[in-house]
Design a protein around this motif. Structure first.
Motif, PDB file in Angstrom:
ATOM      1  N   ASN A  57      -2.261 -14.274  -4.814  1.00  0.00           N
ATOM      2  CA  ASN A  57      -2.323 -14.004  -3.382  1.00  0.00           C
ATOM      3  C   ASN A  57      -2.020 -12.560  -2.981  1.00  0.00           C
ATOM      4  O   ASN A  57      -2.293 -12.191  -1.834  1.00  0.00           O
ATOM      5  N   CYS A  58      -1.470 -11.775  -3.873  1.00  0.00           N
ATOM      6  CA  CYS A  58      -0.964 -10.449  -3.498  1.00  0.00           C
ATOM      7  C   CYS A  58      -1.579  -9.355  -4.359  1.00  0.00           C
ATOM      8  O   CYS A  58      -1.959  -9.579  -5.516  1.00  0.00           O
ATOM      9  N   PHE A  59      -1.641  -8.172  -3.776  1.00  0.00           N
ATOM     10  CA  PHE A  59      -2.252  -7.018  -4.420  1.00  0.00           C
ATOM     11  C   PHE A  59      -1.346  -5.806  -4.215  1.00  0.00           C
ATOM     12  O   PHE A  59      -0.590  -5.740  -3.238  1.00  0.00           O
ATOM     13  N   VAL A  60      -1.452  -4.849  -5.137  1.00  0.00           N
ATOM     14  CA  VAL A  60      -0.608  -3.657  -5.091  1.00  0.00           C
ATOM     15  C   VAL A  60      -1.478  -2.437  -5.337  1.00  0.00           C
ATOM     16  O   VAL A  60      -2.180  -2.361  -6.354  1.00  0.00           O
ATOM     17  N   VAL A  61      -1.455  -1.497  -4.422  1.00  0.00           N
ATOM     18  CA  VAL A  61      -2.180  -0.237  -4.600  1.00  0.00           C
ATOM     19  C   VAL A  61      -1.341   0.685  -5.474  1.00  0.00           C
ATOM     20  O   VAL A  61      -0.191   0.993  -5.143  1.00  0.00           O
ATOM     21  N   ALA A  62      -1.902   1.106  -6.581  1.00  0.00           N
ATOM     22  CA  ALA A  62      -1.193   1.984  -7.512  1.00  0.00           C
ATOM     23  C   ALA A  62      -1.326   3.437  -7.091  1.00  0.00           C
ATOM     24  O   ALA A  62      -2.313   3.835  -6.479  1.00  0.00           O
ATOM     25  N   TYR A  63      -0.310   4.217  -7.415  1.00  0.00           N
ATOM     26  CA  TYR A  63      -0.437   5.666  -7.306  1.00  0.00           C
ATOM     27  C   TYR A  63      -1.308   6.164  -8.463  1.00  0.00           C
ATOM     28  O   TYR A  63      -1.244   5.616  -9.578  1.00  0.00           O
ATOM     29  N   PRO A  64      -2.088   7.214  -8.261  1.00  0.00           N
ATOM     30  CA  PRO A  64      -2.847   7.755  -9.397  1.00  0.00           C
ATOM     31  C   PRO A  64      -1.942   8.300 -10.492  1.00  0.00           C
ATOM     32  O   PRO A  64      -2.340   8.334 -11.662  1.00  0.00           O
ATOM     33  N   GLU A  65      -0.716   8.713 -10.140  1.00  0.00           N
ATOM     34  CA  GLU A  65       0.208   9.240 -11.156  1.00  0.00           C
ATOM     35  C   GLU A  65       1.000   8.148 -11.854  1.00  0.00           C
ATOM     36  O   GLU A  65       1.775   8.425 -12.785  1.00  0.00           O
ATOM     37  N   ASP A  66       0.864   6.882 -11.419  1.00  0.00           N
ATOM     38  CA  ASP A  66       1.516   5.775 -12.126  1.00  0.00           C
ATOM     39  C   ASP A  66       0.971   5.648 -13.544  1.00  0.00           C
ATOM     40  O   ASP A  66      -0.181   6.008 -13.824  1.00  0.00           O
ATOM     41  N   ASP A  67       1.777   5.106 -14.426  1.00  0.00           N
ATOM     42  CA  ASP A  67       1.306   4.764 -15.775  1.00  0.00           C
ATOM     43  C   ASP A  67       0.584   3.421 -15.679  1.00  0.00           C
ATOM     44  O   ASP A  67       1.129   2.373 -16.031  1.00  0.00           O
TER      45      ASP A  67
ATOM     46  N   VAL B 118       0.836  -1.197   0.000  1.00  0.00           N
ATOM     47  CA  VAL B 118       0.000   0.000   0.000  1.00  0.00           C
ATOM     48  C   VAL B 118       0.878   1.256   0.000  1.00  0.00           C
ATOM     49  O   VAL B 118       1.802   1.380   0.809  1.00  0.00           O
ATOM     50  N   GLU B 119       0.575   2.143  -0.905  1.00  0.00           N
ATOM     51  CA  GLU B 119       1.245   3.436  -1.049  1.00  0.00           C
ATOM     52  C   GLU B 119       2.744   3.285  -1.332  1.00  0.00           C
ATOM     53  O   GLU B 119       3.552   4.112  -0.944  1.00  0.00           O
ATOM     54  N   ASN B 120       3.077   2.205  -2.029  1.00  0.00           N
ATOM     55  CA  ASN B 120       4.434   2.026  -2.546  1.00  0.00           C
ATOM     56  C   ASN B 120       4.457   2.097  -4.077  1.00  0.00           C
ATOM     57  O   ASN B 120       5.453   1.743  -4.697  1.00  0.00           O
ATOM     58  N   GLY B 121       3.348   2.550  -4.676  1.00  0.00           N
ATOM     59  CA  GLY B 121       3.262   2.615  -6.122  1.00  0.00           C
ATOM     60  C   GLY B 121       3.151   1.238  -6.741  1.00  0.00           C
ATOM     61  O   GLY B 121       3.134   0.211  -6.056  1.00  0.00           O
ATOM     62  N   ALA B 122       3.083   1.224  -8.086  1.00  0.00           N
ATOM     63  CA  ALA B 122       2.924  -0.054  -8.784  1.00  0.00           C
ATOM     64  C   ALA B 122       3.775  -0.163 -10.039  1.00  0.00           C
ATOM     65  O   ALA B 122       3.761  -1.205 -10.690  1.00  0.00           O
ATOM     66  N   GLU B 123       4.537   0.863 -10.392  1.00  0.00           N
ATOM     67  CA  GLU B 123       5.288   0.795 -11.641  1.00  0.00           C
ATOM     68  C   GLU B 123       6.405  -0.244 -11.587  1.00  0.00           C
ATOM     69  O   GLU B 123       6.899  -0.679 -12.624  1.00  0.00           O
ATOM     70  N   TRP B 124       6.788  -0.650 -10.401  1.00  0.00           N
ATOM     71  CA  TRP B 124       7.796  -1.702 -10.243  1.00  0.00           C
ATOM     72  C   TRP B 124       7.243  -3.102 -10.519  1.00  0.00           C
ATOM     73  O   TRP B 124       8.013  -4.057 -10.716  1.00  0.00           O
ATOM     74  N   LEU B 125       5.935  -3.258 -10.538  1.00  0.00           N
ATOM     75  CA  LEU B 125       5.318  -4.581 -10.523  1.00  0.00           C
ATOM     76  C   LEU B 125       5.671  -5.458 -11.723  1.00  0.00           C
ATOM     77  O   LEU B 125       6.061  -6.623 -11.540  1.00  0.00           O
ATOM     78  N   PRO B 126       5.567  -4.999 -12.976  1.00  0.00           N
ATOM     79  CA  PRO B 126       5.856  -5.913 -14.097  1.00  0.00           C
ATOM     80  C   PRO B 126       7.282  -6.453 -14.080  1.00  0.00           C
ATOM     81  O   PRO B 126       7.502  -7.657 -14.255  1.00  0.00           O
ATOM     82  N   ARG B 127       8.243  -5.570 -13.881  1.00  0.00           N
ATOM     83  CA  ARG B 127       9.643  -6.016 -13.857  1.00  0.00           C
ATOM     84  C   ARG B 127       9.898  -6.927 -12.672  1.00  0.00           C
ATOM     85  O   ARG B 127      10.652  -7.906 -12.769  1.00  0.00           O
ATOM     86  N   PHE B 128       9.270  -6.646 -11.552  1.00  0.00           N
ATOM     87  CA  PHE B 128       9.404  -7.455 -10.348  1.00  0.00           C
ATOM     88  C   PHE B 128       8.930  -8.886 -10.601  1.00  0.00           C
ATOM     89  O   PHE B 128       9.615  -9.857 -10.243  1.00  0.00           O
ATOM     90  N   LEU B 129       7.768  -9.041 -11.218  1.00  0.00           N
ATOM     91  CA  LEU B 129       7.245 -10.380 -11.500  1.00  0.00           C
ATOM     92  C   LEU B 129       8.146 -11.129 -12.479  1.00  0.00           C
ATOM     93  O   LEU B 129       8.413 -12.329 -12.306  1.00  0.00           O
ATOM     94  N   TYR B 130       8.626 -10.408 -13.501  1.00  0.00           N
ATOM     95  CA  TYR B 130       9.538 -11.031 -14.464  1.00  0.00           C
ATOM     96  C   TYR B 130      10.820 -11.510 -13.785  1.00  0.00           C
ATOM     97  O   TYR B 130      11.280 -12.635 -13.995  1.00  0.00           O
ATOM     98  N   LYS B 131      11.379 -10.656 -12.919  1.00  0.00           N
ATOM     99  CA  LYS B 131      12.636 -10.994 -12.256  1.00  0.00           C
ATOM    100  C   LYS B 131      12.448 -12.131 -11.257  1.00  0.00           C
ATOM    101  O   LYS B 131      13.340 -12.981 -11.109  1.00  0.00           O
TER     102      LYS B 131
ATOM    103  N   GLU C 268      -7.646  10.433 -13.017  1.00  0.00           N
ATOM    104  CA  GLU C 268      -6.216  10.628 -12.791  1.00  0.00           C
ATOM    105  C   GLU C 268      -5.389   9.449 -13.292  1.00  0.00           C
ATOM    106  O   GLU C 268      -4.314   9.639 -13.867  1.00  0.00           O
ATOM    107  N   GLY C 269      -5.869   8.221 -13.064  1.00  0.00           N
ATOM    108  CA  GLY C 269      -4.996   7.081 -13.274  1.00  0.00           C
ATOM    109  C   GLY C 269      -5.441   6.033 -14.260  1.00  0.00           C
ATOM    110  O   GLY C 269      -4.655   5.143 -14.593  1.00  0.00           O
TER     111      GLY C 269
END
Length: 423
Positions: A346-356, A304-317, A392-393
């Protein structure tokens, strides 16, 4: 669900619309004051552990734990706060040091349960997860105090906060507000006792500091007595952005100081590597690699409130490193599924509204099922109202993806009712 054709994307130059129900994955209390700690915190801990807004020895006003100032808890002596949802102004203030808009007097809904439920009705929000307010900034100071003074006072302080939530907010207020009591791993016996008590009070969500504890990964079997309790009750575990104490030795190794003011003293390097996304990636990847969700399938987890733009690369890695370590050390046995598959179930990520967010979803192959919206209400760095998150997002997303992010993903994370977990 908004719209009738989920395959149609919103026109790029037209703000998307969504009129359906909302599940808000990130809201906060705005603490009116800290007088309730005098009631709930045992007197022997008042001197060293009592939270208070006050002037420090140097005359500056702020939030203190005992005599220790909590950096990054922006406190106004008159109790004013920036207006909710001044995101762009807040980002500009970070770079210029300017204030965020005009002073704003907190309204009753920010500190009182019934008023907040009325505000949810006004916003069109069916349910929300609600976190601590400025008190979340104290996590870093409390971690250091545990190292110096031992965990007993911090345990008492967290229980006092949790008791306040039970008495003043309820832990599940009619499936409208899911308050997040605090658990920590620094004292397993206390954590087990506290978790049992929280389950008796109807807890649905807890918030925990990120990272390891006492030289152990959080999914180490040593902590299984705690996870068994939360698994049996189907409790959601969240990691909200906060000071990651386990990064402090690294910060010092690079010749920098931890617990610096983020507006005036924290370096760009610390912003980039020691706060928010990297600590939560390390934490959540550890849970996956330790086969935590195979052992505790009823526990869902959220960043929560850590953004989400890291998510795709994180899953790939995560998937790639599983292959690299196929002959390596697997503390709870080799995984039988891709880490990315386990995470998305099992996991969820809250995106920032300014995230792509459109770009994130595209990189995930169109799969938006583990992304949540969060208004951050009533904080300035969010959106003015939860529904503003759409404009916004959510540009470029399909109607189905917007509905998932704005509502149904949250309901999959937290189904209505006291019990029941959906895979």
């Amino acid at each position: 669900m908004a719209g009738t054709n989920a395959a149609l994307k919103s026109v790029d130059n037209t703000a998307p619309k969504y009129d359906g129900p909302i599940f808000d994955g990130d809201t906060h209390i705005q603490e009116k004051d800290y007088s309730f700690f005098e009631k709930y915190l045992p007197k022997q801990f008042h001197k060293d552990w009592m939270p208070a807004r006050k002037h420090g020895p140097d005359g500056t006003f702020g939030l203190f734990i005992g005599d220790r100032r909590v950096e990054n808890a922006d406190i106004d002596p008159e109790g004013k706060i920036p207006p909710p949802g001044k995101l762009k102004e807040w980002l500009r203030a970070i770079s210029t040091g300017e204030s965020v808009g005009e002073a704003f007097t907190p309204t009753a809904d920010m500190s009182e349960r019934n008023a907040r439920i009325a505000k949810l009705d006004e916003f069109g929000v069916e349910s929300c997860i609600m976190f601590v307010g400025e008190f979340v900034a104290s996590f870093g100071v409390l971690g250091m105090m545990v190292e110096e003074l031992g965990p007993e006072g911090a345990n008492a302080l967290f229980h006092a906060w949790n008791q306040y939530l039970v008495d003043e907010w309820q832990l599940n207020a009619d499936d409208r507000i899911y308050s997040t009591p605090i658990l920590a791993l620094w004292d397993l016996d206390w954590a087990v006792k506290e978790a049992k008590w929280l389950v008796e009070q109807g807890v649905r969500v807890v918030v925990m500091p990120m990272g390891p504890s006492d030289g152990k990964a959080p999914a180490d079997p040593y902590f299984d007595p705690l996870w068994n309790i939360l698994n049996d009750a189907g409790v959601v575990v969240t990691f909200h952005v906060s000071e990651a104490n386990f990064m402090h030795p690294l910060i010092k190794e690079w010749g920098e100081k931890p617990l610096q003011s983020r507006r005036e003293g924290q370096s760009a390097w610390q912003w980039m590597f020691c706060y928010s996304e990297i600590p939560v990636m390390m934490t959540m990847a550890s849970f996956v690699y330790w086969n935590f969700f195979g052992r505790f399938p009823n526990i869902k987890m959220a960043s929560v409130e850590n953004g989400a733009e890291w998510l795709p690369r994180f899953l790939y890695k995560m998937d790639k490193m599983r292959g690299m370590a196929r002959n390596g050390w697997w503390p709870m046995g080799q995984l039988t599924e891709r880490p990315s598959t386990i995470f998305k179930r099992n996991c969820f990520v809250v995106a920032y509204p300014e995230d792509d967010i459109q770009g994130i979803v595209e990189q995930l192959g169109g799969d938006a099922r583990c992304i949540l919206m969060g208004s951050d209400y009533p904080h300035a760095e969010g959106v003015p109202t939860p529904r503003d998150f759409v404009a916004e997002g959510c540009n470029g997303l399909t109607d189905e993806q917007i509905e998932q992010i704005m509502y149904s993903n949250g309901r999959r994370l937290l189904p209505k009712g006291r019990t029941g977990v959906i895979a």
